[in-house]
Design a protein around this motif. Structure first.
Motif, PDB file in Angstrom:
ATOM      1  N   GLU A 163       0.835  -1.206   0.000  1.00  0.00           N
ATOM      2  CA  GLU A 163       0.000   0.000   0.000  1.00  0.00           C
ATOM      3  C   GLU A 163       0.871   1.258   0.000  1.00  0.00           C
ATOM      4  O   GLU A 163       0.594   2.221  -0.715  1.00  0.00           O
ATOM      5  CB  GLU A 163      -0.933  -0.005   1.218  1.00  0.00           C
ATOM      6  CG  GLU A 163      -1.982   1.071   1.201  1.00  0.00           C
ATOM      7  CD  GLU A 163      -3.026   0.890   0.102  1.00  0.00           C
ATOM      8  OE1 GLU A 163      -3.611   1.909  -0.310  1.00  0.00           O
ATOM      9  OE2 GLU A 163      -3.245  -0.245  -0.350  1.00  0.00           O
ATOM     10  N   ASN A 167       0.924   4.034  -2.945  1.00  0.00           N
ATOM     11  CA  ASN A 167       0.651   5.443  -2.638  1.00  0.00           C
ATOM     12  C   ASN A 167       1.795   6.340  -3.098  1.00  0.00           C
ATOM     13  O   ASN A 167       1.561   7.434  -3.632  1.00  0.00           O
ATOM     14  CB  ASN A 167       0.399   5.631  -1.143  1.00  0.00           C
ATOM     15  CG  ASN A 167      -0.944   5.094  -0.706  1.00  0.00           C
ATOM     16  OD1 ASN A 167      -1.855   4.925  -1.513  1.00  0.00           O
ATOM     17  ND2 ASN A 167      -1.071   4.797   0.576  1.00  0.00           N
ATOM     18  N   SER A 170      -6.642  16.546  -7.516  1.00  0.00           N
ATOM     19  CA  SER A 170      -7.442  15.320  -7.372  1.00  0.00           C
ATOM     20  C   SER A 170      -7.599  14.602  -8.710  1.00  0.00           C
ATOM     21  O   SER A 170      -7.593  13.362  -8.755  1.00  0.00           O
ATOM     22  CB  SER A 170      -8.808  15.616  -6.743  1.00  0.00           C
ATOM     23  OG  SER A 170      -9.555  16.486  -7.536  1.00  0.00           O
ATOM     24  N   ASP A 229     -17.498   4.037  -7.643  1.00  0.00           N
ATOM     25  CA  ASP A 229     -17.376   3.444  -6.310  1.00  0.00           C
ATOM     26  C   ASP A 229     -15.968   2.890  -6.079  1.00  0.00           C
ATOM     27  O   ASP A 229     -15.391   3.086  -5.004  1.00  0.00           O
ATOM     28  CB  ASP A 229     -18.409   2.325  -6.112  1.00  0.00           C
ATOM     29  CG  ASP A 229     -19.832   2.844  -6.014  1.00  0.00           C
ATOM     30  OD1 ASP A 229     -20.022   3.964  -5.507  1.00  0.00           O
ATOM     31  OD2 ASP A 229     -20.752   2.120  -6.453  1.00  0.00           O
ATOM     32  N   SER A 274     -13.632   5.850  -5.594  1.00  0.00           N
ATOM     33  CA  SER A 274     -13.883   6.458  -4.290  1.00  0.00           C
ATOM     34  C   SER A 274     -13.221   5.651  -3.175  1.00  0.00           C
ATOM     35  O   SER A 274     -12.566   6.203  -2.289  1.00  0.00           O
ATOM     36  CB  SER A 274     -15.394   6.559  -4.059  1.00  0.00           C
ATOM     37  OG  SER A 274     -15.668   7.091  -2.798  1.00  0.00           O
ATOM     38  N   LYS A 275     -13.372   4.350  -3.237  1.00  0.00           N
ATOM     39  CA  LYS A 275     -12.786   3.467  -2.229  1.00  0.00           C
ATOM     40  C   LYS A 275     -11.256   3.519  -2.282  1.00  0.00           C
ATOM     41  O   LYS A 275     -10.590   3.594  -1.245  1.00  0.00           O
ATOM     42  CB  LYS A 275     -13.283   2.037  -2.436  1.00  0.00           C
ATOM     43  CG  LYS A 275     -12.793   1.067  -1.400  1.00  0.00           C
ATOM     44  CD  LYS A 275     -13.357  -0.328  -1.639  1.00  0.00           C
ATOM     45  CE  LYS A 275     -12.780  -1.315  -0.631  1.00  0.00           C
ATOM     46  NZ  LYS A 275     -13.186  -2.687  -0.931  1.00  0.00           N
ATOM     47  N   SER A 276     -10.698   3.485  -3.475  1.00  0.00           N
ATOM     48  CA  SER A 276      -9.241   3.474  -3.626  1.00  0.00           C
ATOM     49  C   SER A 276      -8.577   4.755  -3.149  1.00  0.00           C
ATOM     50  O   SER A 276      -7.495   4.721  -2.582  1.00  0.00           O
ATOM     51  CB  SER A 276      -8.851   3.233  -5.080  1.00  0.00           C
ATOM     52  OG  SER A 276      -9.158   1.927  -5.460  1.00  0.00           O
ATOM     53  N   LEU A 277      -9.218   5.890  -3.412  1.00  0.00           N
ATOM     54  CA  LEU A 277      -8.611   7.169  -3.043  1.00  0.00           C
ATOM     55  C   LEU A 277      -9.138   7.735  -1.730  1.00  0.00           C
ATOM     56  O   LEU A 277      -8.633   8.747  -1.250  1.00  0.00           O
ATOM     57  CB  LEU A 277      -8.803   8.199  -4.166  1.00  0.00           C
ATOM     58  CG  LEU A 277      -7.990   7.945  -5.433  1.00  0.00           C
ATOM     59  CD1 LEU A 277      -8.317   8.987  -6.490  1.00  0.00           C
ATOM     60  CD2 LEU A 277      -6.497   7.940  -5.135  1.00  0.00           C
ATOM     61  N   GLY A 278     -10.186   7.106  -1.188  1.00  0.00           N
ATOM     62  CA  GLY A 278     -10.745   7.607   0.062  1.00  0.00           C
ATOM     63  C   GLY A 278     -11.408   8.959  -0.092  1.00  0.00           C
ATOM     64  O   GLY A 278     -11.388   9.785   0.822  1.00  0.00           O
ATOM     65  N   MET A 279     -11.989   9.187  -1.263  1.00  0.00           N
ATOM     66  CA  MET A 279     -12.677  10.451  -1.543  1.00  0.00           C
ATOM     67  C   MET A 279     -14.132  10.152  -1.870  1.00  0.00           C
ATOM     68  O   MET A 279     -14.488   9.010  -2.153  1.00  0.00           O
ATOM     69  CB  MET A 279     -11.980  11.175  -2.699  1.00  0.00           C
ATOM     70  CG  MET A 279     -10.537  11.555  -2.389  1.00  0.00           C
ATOM     71  SD  MET A 279      -9.648  12.202  -3.816  1.00  0.00           S
ATOM     72  CE  MET A 279     -10.430  13.791  -4.010  1.00  0.00           C
ATOM     73  N   SER A 280     -14.944  11.182  -1.863  1.00  0.00           N
ATOM     74  CA  SER A 280     -16.373  10.985  -2.108  1.00  0.00           C
ATOM     75  C   SER A 280     -16.632  10.595  -3.561  1.00  0.00           C
ATOM     76  O   SER A 280     -15.851  10.904  -4.463  1.00  0.00           O
ATOM     77  CB  SER A 280     -17.148  12.257  -1.777  1.00  0.00           C
ATOM     78  OG  SER A 280     -16.905  13.254  -2.750  1.00  0.00           O
ATOM     79  N   LYS A 281     -17.755   9.951  -3.767  1.00  0.00           N
ATOM     80  CA  LYS A 281     -18.167   9.558  -5.109  1.00  0.00           C
ATOM     81  C   LYS A 281     -18.410  10.812  -5.965  1.00  0.00           C
ATOM     82  O   LYS A 281     -18.112  10.824  -7.159  1.00  0.00           O
ATOM     83  CB  LYS A 281     -19.434   8.696  -5.022  1.00  0.00           C
ATOM     84  CG  LYS A 281     -19.812   8.021  -6.311  1.00  0.00           C
ATOM     85  CD  LYS A 281     -20.969   7.058  -6.082  1.00  0.00           C
ATOM     86  CE  LYS A 281     -21.507   6.530  -7.382  1.00  0.00           C
ATOM     87  NZ  LYS A 281     -22.636   5.618  -7.186  1.00  0.00           N
TER      88      LYS A 281
END
Length: 175
Positions: free
Chosen positions: A13, A17, A35, A53, A56-63
């Motif tokens: 990870e 990153n 972004s 989705d 969003s999950k991979s970057l930890g940002m909103s959809k």
């Protein structure tokens, strides 16, 4: 030294990153938001079509942020929509040719700005020349003539820049 699975996962990870962060630094120079650059970098490195989705999950940002970012990347022709049997959500994948991505965004942006500024400086040159034809004051003519030389130099510079970016675009297309 043998590590446990958690340590290996954390190391992987961290490596991912770091790769995303450093590629994003370069991609940001294409005129993208930070972004958008991170989103492209992550998608490029992961190399699989992704849904909003997934992003969003991979970057930890909103959809919502992912949707905005993906539209910017679509406009820049750095990603495209794709389809996969059995998946109902929109999937996106990156343009895998970094040369083409560079040409689609950075080079085209520069060429557009160069063209816009060339037109402006040609108009300025014409305006000055019109005044020179009407003016009889020697001091004003001398001053404007010096200004014309600078404007012509600027136009020459823009022509040089245009040639360089067109050569870059041509080379990028061949990659």
């Amino acid at each position: 030294m043998i590590k446990n699975n958690t340590q290996i996962a954390n190391a992987i990870e961290e490596i991912k990153n770091n790769a995303i962060l450093n590629l994003a630094k370069l991609i940001k120079l294409y005129g993208l938001t930070p972004s958008e650059a991170r989103l492209f970098s992550m998608m490029f490195l992961e190399n699989v079509p992704m849904t909003l989705d997934d992003m969003s999950k991979s970057l930890g940002m909103s959809k919502t942020s992912m949707s905005t970012g993906i539209h910017g990347l679509l406009d820049a022709q750095m990603v495209e929509e794709t389809w996969k049997k059995g998946i109902r959500k929109d999937l996106y994948k990156t343009e895998d040719n970094l040369y083409k991505s560079f040409a689609n965004t950075f080079i085209k942006g520069w060429l557009s700005e160069i063209e816009k500024n060339q037109k402006i400086f040609y108009k300025i040159l014409n305006d000055i020349n019109s005044i020179l034809l009407q003016c009889n004051d020697k001091n004003i003519k001398t001053s404007l003539s010096n200004y014309v030389q600078k404007i012509e130099y600027i136009i020459q510079f823009y022509n040089w820049l245009e040639q360089i970016f067109k050569e870059m675009a041509s080379k990028a297309e061949k990659q």
